[in-house]
Motif scaffolding. Structure first.
Motif, PDB file in Angstrom:
ATOM      1  N   ARG A 134       3.205   1.995   5.021  1.00  0.00           N
ATOM      2  CA  ARG A 134       4.261   0.990   4.853  1.00  0.00           C
ATOM      3  C   ARG A 134       3.668  -0.412   4.715  1.00  0.00           C
ATOM      4  N   ALA A 135       2.630  -0.702   5.497  1.00  0.00           N
ATOM      5  CA  ALA A 135       1.992  -2.017   5.427  1.00  0.00           C
ATOM      6  C   ALA A 135       1.392  -2.252   4.043  1.00  0.00           C
ATOM      7  N   LEU A 136       0.741  -1.234   3.496  1.00  0.00           N
ATOM      8  CA  LEU A 136       0.170  -1.354   2.155  1.00  0.00           C
ATOM      9  C   LEU A 136       1.265  -1.544   1.106  1.00  0.00           C
ATOM     10  N   MET A 137       2.329  -0.746   1.224  1.00  0.00           N
ATOM     11  CA  MET A 137       3.448  -0.894   0.279  1.00  0.00           C
ATOM     12  C   MET A 137       4.054  -2.289   0.370  1.00  0.00           C
ATOM     13  N   ALA A 138       4.226  -2.781   1.587  1.00  0.00           N
ATOM     14  CA  ALA A 138       4.841  -4.093   1.780  1.00  0.00           C
ATOM     15  C   ALA A 138       4.001  -5.193   1.143  1.00  0.00           C
ATOM     16  N   ASP A 139       2.687  -5.152   1.361  1.00  0.00           N
ATOM     17  CA  ASP A 139       1.816  -6.157   0.760  1.00  0.00           C
ATOM     18  C   ASP A 139       1.828  -6.032  -0.761  1.00  0.00           C
ATOM     19  N   GLY A 140       1.891  -4.795  -1.260  1.00  0.00           N
ATOM     20  CA  GLY A 140       1.962  -4.587  -2.703  1.00  0.00           C
ATOM     21  C   GLY A 140       3.223  -5.176  -3.307  1.00  0.00           C
ATOM     22  N   VAL A 141       4.356  -4.933  -2.666  1.00  0.00           N
ATOM     23  CA  VAL A 141       5.629  -5.467  -3.160  1.00  0.00           C
ATOM     24  C   VAL A 141       5.620  -6.992  -3.100  1.00  0.00           C
ATOM     25  N   ALA A 142       5.105  -7.542  -1.995  1.00  0.00           N
ATOM     26  CA  ALA A 142       5.053  -9.001  -1.854  1.00  0.00           C
ATOM     27  C   ALA A 142       4.168  -9.627  -2.928  1.00  0.00           C
ATOM     28  N   THR A 143       3.051  -8.979  -3.236  1.00  0.00           N
ATOM     29  CA  THR A 143       2.150  -9.483  -4.273  1.00  0.00           C
ATOM     30  C   THR A 143       2.808  -9.414  -5.648  1.00  0.00           C
TER      31      THR A 143
END
Length: 442
Positions: A270-279
């Motif tokens: 989830r943390a990786l997905m969240a950073d990906g979406v934010a980027t």
């Protein structure tokens, strides 16, 4: 907690943290104290988050807006289990500069969006399948090499900026170094910000600062937005950044888990997905790519407050600050000498972070596979080798990253087949010094 991670319970009396205790992610102190700690997080991220757009030429206010939005999204997607601020990632500086040279700022934004999309996909896979495959594909010797070469690849950029204001740059460097060792607590952790302020003051005295843009800017208004364009030729520039973001996010989650005594492995994806979406969102609107910020871990360690409520405050404050164009115009007046001085320290730190990964994981450099992996990758990255294939151009960071992966896995596969070098088995650190027979590869 609620699905959004906002159902905090009050810690104790809401005023104090007893010795040996800490405020957990799903707890909070009283709101006045929580707001104060959230403001500390804004200050902690401020210097580093603003340096990236200043160096790359992106609007600072736009980057600040998307860092605040990205932080709130991160808290929502991780259901409030991982306290973190998403600030500008220094790993994007080199590929942004290279992409801008080819396709302008819009092309660089397209690269940021593509990097975010790939990171989000990796996060989804990790969420479904776990993270062991990442550790197998990117052992410490490879991860450390990639991080190191990204930082050291930026050395010429720092040199060029320093040459535009050498006296100011030297003052900035000295101020950063002195603040680091003179002050304890939060001031010591803000050495970059304080050093930049000191350099800025010297630059003002030397007539190197142009304030004209501040007078032309409005007091209140939206930041400047830009749309991305997409070019296949920049893919090779941004792919290595994704690997660094994966390593940074996983490291951040593990650090918070260690400090709070909680198992956060289930939310790593989830943390990786969240950073990906934010980027992706940042790149789509004209902001810099994001990453979880180590600077804010220091604030948590000092305050013993890991409440995600403080990060909601930080994210909202960042968004509000971005709506003052005069503030963004003031930040944009920082001259090249100051940026160059800060860059000398920061880029060197990024490079040494790669070395720290090697040291922390006890990478054994008497093993010629590890030695070759790191050595070749670093030379390619620092020298900024370039390879052009049709419309695709692969620069030093991409080629160095590819070299690290291919050399490590290629040499390991051959050594395993030939029995010429120790190869770690499942559960055994690849970097361990096992005292095995000398390698035939040397």
């Amino acid at each position: 907690m609620s699905a959004l991670g906002t159902g905090w319970t009050l810690h104790g009396d809401g005023k104090n943290v007893t010795p040996g205790a800490y405020v957990a992610p799903d707890e909070r102190l009283s709101w006045p104290r929580t707001i104060g700690i959230g403001a500390q997080h804004v200050v902690a991220m401020f210097g580093a988050t603003f340096l990236v757009p200043l160096i790359t030429g992106f609007p600072p206010s736009t980057t600040l807006l998307f860092s605040g939005i990205g932080t709130v999204l991160f808290l929502v997607i991780t259901a409030g289990r991982v306290p973190s601020y998403l600030g500008s990632s220094f790993a994007f500086i080199a590929p942004i500069a290279a992409a801008q040279a080819q396709h302008g700022p819009a092309g660089a934004l397209g690269g940021i969006v593509m990097a975010g999309a790939l990171l989000a996909v990796i996060g989804f896979i990790v969420h479904r399948a776990g993270s062991r495959w990442i550790q197998a594909a990117m052992p410490p010797v490879v991860t450390g090499s990639i991080v190191a070469l990204i930082g050291l690849n930026l050395a010429p950029t720092a040199k060029n900026s320093v040459e535009q204001g050498p006296v100011t740059a030297v003052v900035t460097i000295l101020a950063i170094l002195l603040v680091t060792v003179l002050f304890k607590g939060i001031l010591g952790r803000l050495s970059i910000l304080i050093g930049v302020l000191a350099g800025y003051l010297v630059a003002m005295l030397r007539g190197e600062v142009d304030f004209a843009a501040i007078g032309d800017a409005a007091w209140i208004g939206l930041p400047e937005f830009s749309a991305p364009t997409f070019h296949l030729s920049v893919v090779g520039l941004f792919l290595p950044v994704v690997l660094v973001l994966v390593a940074e996010n996983i490291g951040h989650v593990k650090s918070v888990a260690a400090m709070t005594g909680r198992d956060l492995d289930p939310v790593t994806g989830r943390a990786l997905m969240a950073d990906g979406v934010a980027t992706m969102i940042a790149g789509a609107g004209g902001g810099s790519g994001t990453t979880t910020y180590a600077e804010n871990i220091g604030v948590m360690a000092a305050s013993r407050v890991y409440s995600t409520a403080a990060y909601w405050v930080a994210g909202i404050v960042a968004v509000l600050l971005s709506l003052f164009p005069k503030f963004g115009a003031l930040i944009a007046t920082v001259p090249p000498g100051v940026l160059g001085g800060a860059g000398v320290v920061l880029y060197g730190m990024i490079g040494i972070l790669g070395v720290r990964i090697w040291v922390s994981n006890q990478v054994n450099f008497s093993n010629p596979i590890n030695l070759s992996t790191a050595g070749v990758a670093l030379v390619i990255g620092i020298a900024d080798f370039t390879w052009t294939v049709g419309d695709l151009t692969f620069a030093g960071i991409a080629l160095g990253t590819a070299a690290a992966l291919l050399i490590f896995h290629g040499m390991t596969a051959i050594a395993r087949a030939r029995g010429s070098e120790h190869v770690a088995g499942p559960g055994e650190p690849e970097s361990a010094d096992t005292g095995t027979k000398p390698s035939k590869l040397g």
